[in-house]
Design a protein around this motif. Structure first.
Motif, PDB file in Angstrom:
ATOM      1  N   GLY A 108       0.781  -1.232   0.000  1.00  0.00           N
ATOM      2  CA  GLY A 108       0.000   0.000   0.000  1.00  0.00           C
ATOM      3  C   GLY A 108       0.807   1.272   0.000  1.00  0.00           C
ATOM      4  N   THR A 109       2.128   1.179  -0.236  1.00  0.00           N
ATOM      5  CA  THR A 109       2.979   2.364  -0.261  1.00  0.00           C
ATOM      6  C   THR A 109       3.919   2.318  -1.459  1.00  0.00           C
ATOM      7  OG1 THR A 109       4.645   1.307   1.129  1.00  0.00           O
ATOM      8  CG2 THR A 109       2.937   2.590   2.244  1.00  0.00           C
ATOM      9  N   LEU A 110       4.511   3.463  -1.763  1.00  0.00           N
ATOM     10  CA  LEU A 110       5.477   3.570  -2.851  1.00  0.00           C
ATOM     11  C   LEU A 110       6.873   3.738  -2.281  1.00  0.00           C
ATOM     12  CD1 LEU A 110       3.577   6.054  -5.191  1.00  0.00           C
ATOM     13  CD2 LEU A 110       3.779   3.590  -5.451  1.00  0.00           C
ATOM     14  N   PRO A 111       7.899   3.203  -2.945  1.00  0.00           N
ATOM     15  CA  PRO A 111       9.277   3.385  -2.479  1.00  0.00           C
ATOM     16  C   PRO A 111       9.709   4.843  -2.599  1.00  0.00           C
ATOM     17  CG  PRO A 111       9.240   2.310  -4.626  1.00  0.00           C
ATOM     18  CD  PRO A 111       7.820   2.388  -4.159  1.00  0.00           C
ATOM     19  N   GLN A 112      10.650   5.243  -1.754  1.00  0.00           N
ATOM     20  CA  GLN A 112      11.141   6.625  -1.746  1.00  0.00           C
ATOM     21  C   GLN A 112      12.322   6.760  -2.710  1.00  0.00           C
ATOM     22  OE1 GLN A 112      11.334  10.013  -1.741  1.00  0.00           O
ATOM     23  NE2 GLN A 112      10.204   9.801   0.182  1.00  0.00           N
ATOM     24  N   VAL A 113      12.099   7.483  -3.796  1.00  0.00           N
ATOM     25  CA  VAL A 113      13.159   7.628  -4.799  1.00  0.00           C
ATOM     26  C   VAL A 113      13.486   9.094  -5.082  1.00  0.00           C
ATOM     27  CG1 VAL A 113      12.657   5.428  -5.928  1.00  0.00           C
ATOM     28  CG2 VAL A 113      11.490   7.512  -6.688  1.00  0.00           C
TER      29      VAL A 113
END
Length: 405
Positions: A108-113
């Motif tokens: 339910g989350t996106l990676p931090q890029v």
């Protein structure tokens, strides 16, 4: 199949897969990287031919950079080259986006890029400026063409006219002006520009309107054929790139059909922005959310298939357009208009990449990355892949030091 053909297909696959992996920054950046590889380094095309392809590609629906890859593949290795180049360029974005979709659905989350993108964006800006300078020198061949370019810049910046219509106006009016003093041109050739104009913009509004016709379904039971058909229609009428795509998705997937929530759409757009390659790989993410792996596959096929069809139909026409005096003038005007469009996009990139919302209003680290990348690209001809990797490392280091979050 001969060893020569296999060798060419292998070269195309290796090159465009690499460009798909490092292709951050949107279509203008992608085209700049393709130009560096196939015109400057490998000399598969002349810069004049490359410009003709850019001008023609801007007048058909679909992602311009993907269609440029398909053009190059067709010219270098025929029909198989067309498929290999296009698929190789698209595949990294699809795989990366599909991987993010799996993570998103599971956690339910996106990676931090953000730190990585911080370092890459100034590098992309330098690559674009390097390519733009070379293309502009070839496109602006006369004072009339310079005036046409400046007029298109004004149309885009001041009047905010749609990019496709600005290119058509620049091409058609420029063609008439460039040929107005040519008394020897047979009157019959005055009709030839229809090959380039009537086949592109004449039915645009009708096709866009027809794309809105579909039967609503709930996210739980969206048939795969309907999902694929939805994205096939978008791929067939999509002019204007990522922002127009967002408008389609917002109006229909969220508003009309209810296949996505507003938050899911925003997350899908974010994925499209920070993954390399064509932004249309957003369809892969959305398809996965709606119907898993099969949904990702049909959505991806649907949105990219029209690009292969349109490009295959257009490529043989480009030399014919160049051979006629009237349509050759049309291409000259469209080419310089396309360069003007790249100038406008580059200005927007400069503002977005090198400025801050508060004092000192200039991001000095980003400026330093952009300048050093430009020097390495122009003076030492360092490949864009290494520059992008270096930018990613610097961005990650800046995050460790607390400069960027």
């Amino acid at each position: 199949m001969s060893n020569s053909t296999l060798g060419r297909l292998g070269e195309l696959a290796q090159l465009f897969f690499k460009l798909g992996v490092i292709g951050f920054g949107g279509p203008v950046a992608h085209i700049a990287m393709i130009e560096d590889e196939v015109v400057k380094r490998r000399q598969w095309l002349t810069r004049e031919h490359f410009l003709d392809l850019i001008g023609a590609t801007n007048l058909i629906p679909g992602p311009n950079s993907t269609e440029m890859a398909i053009h190059v593949g067709y010219i270098y290795a025929g029909w198989l080259g067309l498929i290999v180049a296009g698929v190789s360029f698209i595949l990294p974005a699809v795989l990366i986006t599909g991987g993010f979709a799996g993570i998103y659905v599971t956690y339910g989350t996106l990676p931090q890029v953000a730190p990585i993108l911080y370092g890459i964006k100034p590098v992309v800006l330098a690559v674009v400026i390097n390519a733009l300078w070379g293309l502009a020198k070839k496109a602006v061949k006369t004072r009339k063409l310079l005036v046409i370019a400046l007029a298109v810049v004004v149309i885009l910046l001041v009047l905010k006219l749609n990019e496709v219509f600005a290119l058509l106006i620049g091409g058609i009016l420029g063609m008439i002006w460039l040929q107005s003093g040519n008394k020897k041109t047979p009157p019959a050739e005055q009709a030839n520009f229809l090959i380039a104009s009537l086949t592109t913009g004449a039915t645009l509004k009708a096709t866009v309107a027809s794309a809105a016709v579909a039967t609503a379904s709930t996210p739980a039971n969206v048939p795969l054929w309907q999902l694929g058909w939805f994205f096939l229609k978008i791929g067939s009428v999509l002019f204007g790139g990522g922002f127009v795509l967002i408008a389609f998705l917002q109006g229909e997937l969220v508003g009309e059909y209810g296949w996505l929530t507003q938050q899911q759409l925003l997350d899908a757009i974010a994925i499209g922005q920070f993954t390399p390659g064509p932004v249309l790989s957003t369809a892969t993410f959305i398809g996965y959310i709606i119907a898993g792996v099969p949904g990702a596959i049909v959505s991806t096929l649907g949105i990219f298939l029209p690009s292969f069809v349109f490009t295959a139909a257009l490529n043989p026409l480009v030399p014919r357009l160049r051979a006629s005096k009237w349509t050759g003038a049309f291409l000259d005007a469209v080419n310089v208009s396309a360069v003007a469009l790249m100038v406008v996009v580059t200005i927007q990139l400069v503002v977005a990449t090198l400025t801050l919302a508060k004092a000192p209003f200039v991001d000095f680290l980003a400026v330093a990355i952009a300048i050093s990348s430009a020097v390495l690209a122009i003076r030492f001809r360092i490949n864009a892949a290494w520059l992008v990797l270096g930018g990613a490392v610097i961005g990650s280091g800046a995050a460790v030091l607390g400069y960027v979050r």
